[in-house]
Design an enzyme around this catalytic site. Structure first.
Site, PDB file in Angstrom:
ATOM      1  N   SER A 143       0.873  -1.177   0.000  1.00 31.35           N
ATOM      2  CA  SER A 143       0.000   0.000   0.000  1.00 31.35           C
ATOM      3  C   SER A 143       0.902   1.216   0.000  1.00 31.35           C
ATOM      4  O   SER A 143       2.072   1.120   0.408  1.00 31.35           O
ATOM      5  CB  SER A 143      -0.864  -0.010   1.265  1.00 31.35           C
ATOM      6  OG  SER A 143      -1.448   1.258   1.479  1.00 31.35           O
ATOM      7  N   TYR A 156      -1.883  -1.252  10.581  1.00 35.58           N
ATOM      8  CA  TYR A 156      -1.897  -1.554   9.139  1.00 35.58           C
ATOM      9  C   TYR A 156      -0.650  -0.960   8.485  1.00 35.58           C
ATOM     10  O   TYR A 156       0.044  -1.634   7.712  1.00 35.58           O
ATOM     11  CB  TYR A 156      -3.174  -0.972   8.540  1.00 35.58           C
ATOM     12  CG  TYR A 156      -3.363  -1.200   7.051  1.00 35.58           C
ATOM     13  CD1 TYR A 156      -3.787  -2.434   6.567  1.00 35.58           C
ATOM     14  CD2 TYR A 156      -3.152  -0.169   6.138  1.00 35.58           C
ATOM     15  CE1 TYR A 156      -3.986  -2.638   5.208  1.00 35.58           C
ATOM     16  CE2 TYR A 156      -3.348  -0.361   4.779  1.00 35.58           C
ATOM     17  CZ  TYR A 156      -3.778  -1.601   4.315  1.00 35.58           C
ATOM     18  OH  TYR A 156      -3.974  -1.794   2.965  1.00 35.58           O
ATOM     19  N   LYS A 160       2.343  -2.975   6.503  1.00 36.43           N
ATOM     20  CA  LYS A 160       2.686  -2.708   5.098  1.00 36.43           C
ATOM     21  C   LYS A 160       4.132  -2.233   4.964  1.00 36.43           C
ATOM     22  O   LYS A 160       4.792  -2.529   3.978  1.00 36.43           O
ATOM     23  CB  LYS A 160       1.699  -1.694   4.498  1.00 36.43           C
ATOM     24  CG  LYS A 160       0.262  -2.225   4.383  1.00 36.43           C
ATOM     25  CD  LYS A 160       0.172  -3.456   3.497  1.00 36.43           C
ATOM     26  CE  LYS A 160      -1.263  -3.883   3.233  1.00 36.43           C
ATOM     27  NZ  LYS A 160      -1.361  -5.079   2.380  1.00 36.43           N
TER      28      LYS A 160
HETATM   29  N1  LIG Z   1      -8.893  -1.236  -0.454  1.00 32.89           N
HETATM   30  C1  LIG Z   1      -7.923  -0.329  -0.438  1.00 32.89           C
HETATM   31  O1  LIG Z   1      -8.167   0.885  -0.368  1.00 32.89           O
HETATM   32  C2  LIG Z   1      -6.483  -0.798  -0.519  1.00 32.89           C
HETATM   33  C3  LIG Z   1      -5.479   0.179  -0.731  1.00 32.89           C
HETATM   34  C4  LIG Z   1      -4.160  -0.245  -0.793  1.00 32.89           C
HETATM   35  C5  LIG Z   1      -3.834  -1.583  -0.638  1.00 32.89           C
HETATM   36  N2  LIG Z   1      -4.824  -2.493  -0.434  1.00 32.89           N
HETATM   37  C6  LIG Z   1      -4.444  -3.893  -0.261  1.00 32.89           C
HETATM   38  O2  LIG Z   1      -5.041  -4.650  -1.297  1.00 32.89           O
HETATM   39  C7  LIG Z   1      -5.136  -6.015  -0.853  1.00 32.89           C
HETATM   40  C8  LIG Z   1      -6.535  -6.520  -1.187  1.00 32.89           C
HETATM   41  O3  LIG Z   1      -7.466  -5.848  -0.350  1.00 32.89           O
HETATM   42  P1  LIG Z   1      -8.898  -5.373  -0.895  1.00 32.89           P
HETATM   43  O4  LIG Z   1      -8.933  -3.909  -0.785  1.00 32.89           O
HETATM   44  O5  LIG Z   1      -9.200  -6.023  -2.176  1.00 32.89           O
HETATM   45  O6  LIG Z   1      -9.847  -5.906   0.293  1.00 32.89           O
HETATM   46  P2  LIG Z   1     -10.842  -7.144   0.403  1.00 32.89           P
HETATM   47  O7  LIG Z   1     -11.908  -7.046  -0.613  1.00 32.89           O
HETATM   48  O8  LIG Z   1     -11.229  -7.193   1.844  1.00 32.89           O
HETATM   49  O9  LIG Z   1      -9.907  -8.381   0.067  1.00 32.89           O
HETATM   50  C9  LIG Z   1      -9.089  -8.965   1.028  1.00 32.89           C
HETATM   51  C10 LIG Z   1      -8.906 -10.415   0.655  1.00 32.89           C
HETATM   52  O10 LIG Z   1      -8.006 -11.008   1.601  1.00 32.89           O
HETATM   53  C11 LIG Z   1      -8.561 -12.223   2.041  1.00 32.89           C
HETATM   54  N3  LIG Z   1      -8.054 -12.518   3.368  1.00 32.89           N
HETATM   55  C12 LIG Z   1      -8.090 -11.727   4.477  1.00 32.89           C
HETATM   56  N4  LIG Z   1      -7.530 -12.373   5.490  1.00 32.89           N
HETATM   57  C13 LIG Z   1      -7.130 -13.578   5.030  1.00 32.89           C
HETATM   58  C14 LIG Z   1      -6.499 -14.700   5.618  1.00 32.89           C
HETATM   59  N5  LIG Z   1      -6.135 -14.699   6.917  1.00 32.89           N
HETATM   60  N6  LIG Z   1      -6.250 -15.782   4.853  1.00 32.89           N
HETATM   61  C15 LIG Z   1      -6.603 -15.799   3.545  1.00 32.89           C
HETATM   62  N7  LIG Z   1      -7.189 -14.776   2.934  1.00 32.89           N
HETATM   63  C16 LIG Z   1      -7.464 -13.671   3.673  1.00 32.89           C
HETATM   64  C17 LIG Z   1     -10.068 -12.000   2.005  1.00 32.89           C
HETATM   65  O11 LIG Z   1     -10.746 -13.225   1.857  1.00 32.89           O
HETATM   66  P3  LIG Z   1     -11.425 -14.095   3.018  1.00 32.89           P
HETATM   67  O12 LIG Z   1     -12.043 -13.150   3.998  1.00 32.89           O
HETATM   68  O13 LIG Z   1     -12.395 -14.921   2.244  1.00 32.89           O
HETATM   69  O14 LIG Z   1     -10.304 -14.899   3.601  1.00 32.89           O
HETATM   70  C18 LIG Z   1     -10.202 -11.201   0.712  1.00 32.89           C
HETATM   71  O15 LIG Z   1     -10.238 -12.095  -0.386  1.00 32.89           O
HETATM   72  C19 LIG Z   1      -4.820  -6.001   0.643  1.00 32.89           C
HETATM   73  O16 LIG Z   1      -3.499  -6.453   0.861  1.00 32.89           O
HETATM   74  C20 LIG Z   1      -4.944  -4.538   1.017  1.00 32.89           C
HETATM   75  O17 LIG Z   1      -4.165  -4.214   2.139  1.00 32.89           O
HETATM   76  C21 LIG Z   1      -6.148  -2.134  -0.395  1.00 32.89           C
END
Ligand SMILES: NC(=O)c1ccc[n+]([C@@H]2O[C@H](COP(=O)([O-])OP(=O)(O)OC[C@H]3O[C@@H](n4cnc5c(N)ncnc54)[C@H](OP(=O)(O)O)[C@@H]3O)[C@@H](O)[C@H]2O)c1
Length: 273
Positions: A143, A156, A160
Site C-alpha cells: 500500500s 496496518y 505494510k
Molecule cells: N482497499 C484499499 O483501499 C487498498 C489500498 C491499498 C492496498 N490495499 C491492499 O489490497 C489487498 C486486497 O485488499 P482489498 O482492498 O481487495 O480488500 P478485500 O476485498 O477485503 O480483500 C481482502 C482479501 O483477503 C482475504 N483474506 C483476508 N484475510 C485472510 C487470511 N487470513 N487468509 C486468507 N485470505 C485472507 C479475504 O478473503 P477471506 O475473507 O475470504 O479470507 C479477501 O479475499 C490487501 O493487501 C490490502 O491491504 C487495499
C-alpha cells in the site's frame, strides 16, 4: 497484453473479493491458469466460476494465509500433476480504523502483522522454489501506507512497511535467480471489502457503510490493469496512481506538510470526526 498471461500458472491469495478477485478475472480473460486462495468458500467459488466463464481455468483452495500448513496445501494444489508456478500474487489483507490510544485489545496488532506481513512470507516460502524454476514473479500488494504514516491505521501501516522492508532485502538476495519481485502500492480502492472488515477499536469489524471513499480513490479495474502492465514489464515497484510517488519525497523534505495532507484526507473520510 493478452499473450503475456495466456497459460500463465498463477496463485492469487485474497481472491474471494476486491483486488484479488479483480486480478483473477482480468487474468482469466487472458487465458491464465489460476489457483485461488481465501477463507470464505462461497465467495471464492463464485470468483472461480466467473474466471472459468471468462475462459481461464480456476481452482479454488480454501485456507488461511496465517497458517503455514494451509499455505503448503495451497502450493501442493497448484502444482498437482507436476505443474509449475509462474506468478504468485499475495493480495490477502486486513485493515484497521482506530486510534492506538483507544484500542481495547492490542492483539489486533498481531493479527494485522500475521495477515498482511506473514501472509506474504508464508505462501512465498512454499512457492519460491517454483518461481526460481520458472524465472517467475512475486507480486505483493502492499500500500502507499507501506511508505508513509496514516492516522487511525497505525497497525496496518506497520504491517505494510514490514512487507516493503522484507521485499527490499529479498530482492537483493534473489538477484541473479531470475525471480522478479513487484511491490504494489495502491491508494484507496473502491469496491472492496477492506473497510467493512477493518478492525475497530473493540477488535470487531467496522462494518458496512460508515465511511465514504474520497474522490481520489481508484477503481479495481484501473488498478488491475496497471498491475498487469507492471507484471508484463517486470517492474519492481508500482504506485497507483503514479503521482503518489511524490509522497515519500515530501516526507523527506517537509514531513509536517505531508502529515497535514494525510490527516486531512483521513479526516474527510471519517464521519465520526
Ligand atoms: N482497499 C484499499 O483501499 C487498498 C489500498 C491499498 C492496498 N490495499 C491492499 O489490497 C489487498 C486486497 O485488499 P482489498 O482492498 O481487495 O480488500 P478485500 O476485498 O477485503 O480483500 C481482502 C482479501 O483477503 C482475504 N483474506 C483476508 N484475510 C485472510 C487470511 N487470513 N487468509 C486468507 N485470505 C485472507 C479475504 O478473503 P477471506 O475473507 O475470504 O479470507 C479477501 O479475499 C490487501 O493487501 C490490502 O491491504 C487495499
Amino acid at each position: 497484453m493478452s499473450d503475456a498471461f495466456k497459460d500463465l500458472r498463477v496463485i492469487i491469495t485474497g481472491a474471494s473479493s476486491g483486488l484479488g478477485a479483480a486480478l483473477a478475472e482480468a487474468m482469466a480473460v487472458r487465458g491464465a491458469h489460476l489457483t485461488l486462495f481465501a477463507r470464505r468458500e462461497a465467495e471464492l467459488g463464485e470468483v472461480a466460476a466467473r474466471c472459468r466463464a471468462h475462459g481461464g481455468s480456476a481452482k479454488p483452495v480454501v485456507g488461511d494465509v496465517t497458517s503455514l500448513p494451509d499455505c503448503e496445501r495451497l502450493v501442493q494444489a497448484a502444482t498437482e500433476g507436476g505443474v509449475g508456478i509462474d506468478l504468485l500474487v499475495a493480495s490477502a489483507g486486513v485493515s484497521m480504523w482506530a486510534r492506538f490510544d483507544e484500542i481495547e485489545d492490542p492483539s489486533v496488532y498481531a493479527k494485522l502483522m500475521e495477515t498482511n506481513y506473514l501472509g506474504v512470507v508464508y505462501p512465498l516460502h512454499h512457492t519460491l522454489p517454483h518461481l526460481k524454476t520458472s524465472s517467475g514473479t512475486l507480486v505483493a500488494i502492499s500500500s502507499i501506507q507501506g511508505k508513509i504514516g496514516v492516522p487511525l491505521h497505525s497497525g496496518y501501516v506497520a504491517s505494510k512497511h514490514a512487507v516493503v522492508g522484507f521485499l527490499a532485502a529479498l530482492r537483493q538476495e534473489l538477484k541473479g535467480s531470475g525471480v522478479n519481485i513487484l511491490t504494489v502500492m495502491p491508494h484507496w480502492l473502491r469496491g472492496t471489502d477492506l473497510r467493512a472488515n477493518a478492525y475497530a477499536k473493540d477488535g470487531d469489524a467496522v462494518g458496512e457503510g460508515r465511511r465514504s471513499h474520497s474522490r481520489e480513490s481508484i477503481s479495481l479495474e484501473a488498478c488491475s490493469e496497471a498491475i498487469l502492465e507492471a507484471i508484463r514489464k517486470r517492474k519492481r515497484e508500482l504506485v497507483v496512481p503514479w503521482k503518489l510517488r511524490a509522497l515519500p519525497w515530501l516526507n523527506l523534505i517537509s514531513p509536517g506538510t505531508l502529515d497535514r495532507i494525510v490527516s486531512g484526507a483521513v479526516k474527510a473520510q471519517d464521519d465520526e470526526d
